[in-house]
Scaffold this motif. Structure first.
Motif, PDB file in Angstrom:
ATOM      1  N   UNK A 251     -10.463  14.825  47.879  1.00  0.00           N
ATOM      2  CA  UNK A 251     -11.283  15.686  48.727  1.00  0.00           C
ATOM      3  C   UNK A 251     -11.691  14.891  49.963  1.00  0.00           C
ATOM      4  N   UNK A 252     -11.160  15.292  51.115  1.00  0.00           N
ATOM      5  CA  UNK A 252     -11.422  14.584  52.364  1.00  0.00           C
ATOM      6  C   UNK A 252     -12.629  15.208  53.063  1.00  0.00           C
ATOM      7  N   UNK A 253     -13.542  14.375  53.495  1.00  0.00           N
ATOM      8  CA  UNK A 253     -14.776  14.853  54.119  1.00  0.00           C
ATOM      9  C   UNK A 253     -14.492  15.545  55.453  1.00  0.00           C
ATOM     10  N   UNK A 254     -15.308  16.538  55.813  1.00  0.00           N
ATOM     11  CA  UNK A 254     -15.138  17.182  57.121  1.00  0.00           C
ATOM     12  C   UNK A 254     -15.492  16.225  58.245  1.00  0.00           C
ATOM     13  N   UNK A 255     -14.897  16.436  59.392  1.00  0.00           N
ATOM     14  CA  UNK A 255     -15.144  15.554  60.541  1.00  0.00           C
ATOM     15  C   UNK A 255     -16.614  15.591  60.957  1.00  0.00           C
ATOM     16  N   UNK A 256     -17.289  16.680  60.638  1.00  0.00           N
ATOM     17  CA  UNK A 256     -18.689  16.842  61.046  1.00  0.00           C
ATOM     18  C   UNK A 256     -19.654  16.013  60.207  1.00  0.00           C
ATOM     19  N   UNK A 257     -19.195  15.476  59.064  1.00  0.00           N
ATOM     20  CA  UNK A 257     -20.088  14.706  58.196  1.00  0.00           C
ATOM     21  C   UNK A 257     -20.447  13.372  58.851  1.00  0.00           C
ATOM     22  N   UNK A 258     -21.724  13.099  58.944  1.00  0.00           N
ATOM     23  CA  UNK A 258     -22.205  11.834  59.495  1.00  0.00           C
ATOM     24  C   UNK A 258     -22.294  10.821  58.349  1.00  0.00           C
ATOM     25  N   UNK A 259     -21.209  10.092  58.113  1.00  0.00           N
ATOM     26  CA  UNK A 259     -21.168   9.194  56.961  1.00  0.00           C
ATOM     27  C   UNK A 259     -22.146   8.027  57.099  1.00  0.00           C
ATOM     28  N   UNK A 260     -22.619   7.784  58.331  1.00  0.00           N
ATOM     29  CA  UNK A 260     -23.583   6.696  58.517  1.00  0.00           C
ATOM     30  C   UNK A 260     -25.014   7.156  58.215  1.00  0.00           C
ATOM     31  N   UNK A 261     -25.204   8.458  57.977  1.00  0.00           N
ATOM     32  CA  UNK A 261     -26.521   9.013  57.631  1.00  0.00           C
ATOM     33  C   UNK A 261     -26.636   9.072  56.110  1.00  0.00           C
ATOM     34  N   UNK A 262     -27.411   8.189  55.473  1.00  0.00           N
ATOM     35  CA  UNK A 262     -27.464   8.108  54.012  1.00  0.00           C
ATOM     36  C   UNK A 262     -27.860   9.426  53.337  1.00  0.00           C
ATOM     37  N   UNK A 263     -28.847  10.122  53.873  1.00  0.00           N
ATOM     38  CA  UNK A 263     -29.316  11.344  53.213  1.00  0.00           C
ATOM     39  C   UNK A 263     -28.254  12.437  53.247  1.00  0.00           C
ATOM     40  N   UNK A 264     -27.624  12.611  54.396  1.00  0.00           N
ATOM     41  CA  UNK A 264     -26.581  13.633  54.503  1.00  0.00           C
ATOM     42  C   UNK A 264     -25.386  13.281  53.617  1.00  0.00           C
ATOM     43  N   UNK A 265     -25.044  12.002  53.566  1.00  0.00           N
ATOM     44  CA  UNK A 265     -23.927  11.575  52.732  1.00  0.00           C
ATOM     45  C   UNK A 265     -24.250  11.765  51.249  1.00  0.00           C
TER      46      UNK A 265
END
Length: 518
Positions: free
Chosen positions: A354-368
């Motif tokens: 499952x590949x993450x969407x480009x919109x995901x902010x992987x550097x944001x711990x809570x969103x990740x």
């Protein structure tokens, strides 16, 4: 739009009128086509398991069996009408002349009446046919000598004899053994006793059947249950359910208005095998094996099936172990390091594809964290895939989802826009085929059952044109059980041997070497 009579009809089926309105709107707008990104292939979405790894995964499964509840789920409600279409065509058109018989043979290619009548004694149902003819003062061998083909087919297909065309596939004699013959239902019972027994040696098997056929399955089970239990050292626990009328879909005319019967009632049609997600949702087991009723082989070829079912189950349990551990950490640990989150993201992308969407902010711990928890906390399925050797049906692809992520999906040809050159090219590059060989986990990390209908992609149904008493209509099928109904599941594809896939789509398939007990 709907009268009081209509509302009463909806209530009797336990269907909300809003759901009917949504279905009519789907007829008007149509369903969107799938957005394929690329075919799933070996090393890129499909795992190929070496001999050493197979033994490891079988050991994983064996080690957990004592603590697990296991169940085999078999969709078995379909009648065998399509299986005998060629025979019915012949029965309805043949007038008894030799020229006409030869012409029919030439037009049918490899599926010929010559094959059928010349090899009729190779079928597992031959003795039953011979006996029913005898009971009606008819001699089957003499009828064959006299080319009385229509009489023979009438005894096989109609109420005059065995009435095979109205029986479900599960109750047809598929395989002949030295002293008896087995139906496909019985072959599934044997399978269950060989790979899905629990610590008490109970083998649970659940079949979806039609109301009309349930008693026939029960009668067949009574005749063979004790024999199988003694031979395979286990106890059969067989249950049944019927496709819910609440999953029926409305039919419409060519102007997308409700299609009405002569009495003014609205015509409803079964919603297809995707409706069985409701039946599956009511079952309670840690590991659920899913396989079609017609995909069975005689005992001499069963070992690869037994082995790979255990391999797929072992892969499921291993992945589930990681997922459950991650979910507990995500829920309980308030200070997860970015390194741990990246490890989880890598597992999600590489193991669960499952590949993450480009919109995901992987550097944001809570969103990740939220993204990972949502993706991990889903049902999981491990799907066997066979090399595509020309069989019709769905296949494995990487597909873009509504949230922008890309994941593995089983996609039917009807879901693909073949007018789009790029999508058509992706389809043509597909290397594997979906044999409906699934092992599923439908409980969460706390041991609670998932509510499976919440994971259905309702935009993956499809519409087809049918007729009723000579009048054209449009019908709708719900998202398929292993297609849209499991669209939002964690999915793993594994290559399995072609010998594990031997479906019987027409009566002529029973003449193949794989269905003969040599």
């Amino acid at each position: 739009m709907f009268s009081k009579q209509d509302q009463s009809q909806f209530a009797a089926k336990a269907i909300d009128s809003k759901a009917i309105e949504e279905q009519i709107n789907n007829f008007k707008t149509g369903f969107p086509k799938m957005k394929l990104k690329k075919p799933a292939t070996i090393g890129d979405g499909i795992s190929q398991i070496g001999e050493h790894e197979q033994e490891i995964y079988k050991e994983v499964f064996t080690a957990h069996v004592k603590s697990l509840s296991l169940l085999k789920f078999v969709p078995a409600s379909g009648a065998a009408t399509r299986m005998f279409k060629s025979l019915y065509d012949f029965l309805n058109t043949y007038q008894g002349t030799e020229d006409e018989y030869l012409k029919f043979l030439c037009n049918k290619g490899p599926e010929t009446m010559f094959n059928f009548f010349d090899r009729i004694d190779d079928f597992a149902f031959y003795n039953d046919l011979k006996n029913i003819c005898s009971e009606n003062d008819m001699d089957l061998e003499k009828m064959l000598d006299k080319n009385e083909f229509k009489q023979i087919l009438a005894m096989l297909l109609t109420r005059k004899g065995l009435h095979y065309s109205s029986l479900p596939k599960g109750l047809l004699k598929f395989h002949r053994y030295k002293l008896y013959s087995r139906t496909s239902f019985e072959e599934h019972l044997v399978e269950a006793l060989n790979y899905s027994k629990n610590k008490n040696k109970d083998a649970q098997i659940h079949l979806t059947v039609s109301d009309d056929h349930k008693v026939l399955f029960e009668d067949r089970l009574l005749k063979t249950k004790a024999t199988f239990e003694e031979k395979y050292d286990g106890k059969l626990k067989v249950s049944y359910s019927v496709q819910k009328s609440s999953t029926d879909t409305i039919a419409v005319d060519m102007n997308n208005e409700p299609f009405r019967n002569e009495d003014g009632s609205i015509l409803f049609r079964p919603g297809g095998h995707g409706a069985l997600i409701e039946n599956l949702n009511e079952l309670n087991a840690d590991v659920i094996f899913i396989k079609n009723i017609d995909n069975v082989v005689p005992d001499r070829l069963k070992e690869p099936t037994y082995a790979y079912k255990k391999v797929l189950a072992g892969i499921l349990l291993e992945n589930q172990s990681f997922i459950f551990d991650y979910l507990k950490i995500l829920e309980e640990d308030k200070d997860i390091s970015m390194d741990n989150l990246q490890e989880m993201l890598t597992f999600l992308e590489e193991k669960l594809c499952t590949k993450a969407p480009a919109s995901l902010k992987v550097e944001d711990p809570e969103k990740l964290k939220n993204y990972l928890f949502t993706k991990f906390n889903r049902p999981i399925r491990v799907c066997g895939m066979v090399k595509n050797e020309g069989e019709p049906g769905g296949g494995p692809f990487w597909s873009r989802n509504s949230d922008g992520s890309v994941s593995l999906q089983i996609v039917e040809g009807s879901q693909i826009d073949k007018t789009d050159v790029r999508q058509k090219n992706i389809l043509e590059r597909s290397t594997h085929f979906n044999p409906v060989d699934l092992v599923c986990g439908t409980k969460d990390y706390k041991g609670n059952k998932f509510d499976l209908p919440k994971f259905v992609d309702k935009q993956t149904g499809f519409i087809s044109e049918k007729s009723n008493n000579g009048n054209d209509l449009k019908a709708m099928e719900l998202p398929g059980l292993w297609n849209g109904a499991m669209s939002d599941w964690n999915t793993v594809f594994v290559e399995v041997p072609s010998i594990t896939f031997n479906p019987v789509k027409t009566v002529f398939d029973l003449l193949r070497i794989e269905h003969r007990n040599l």
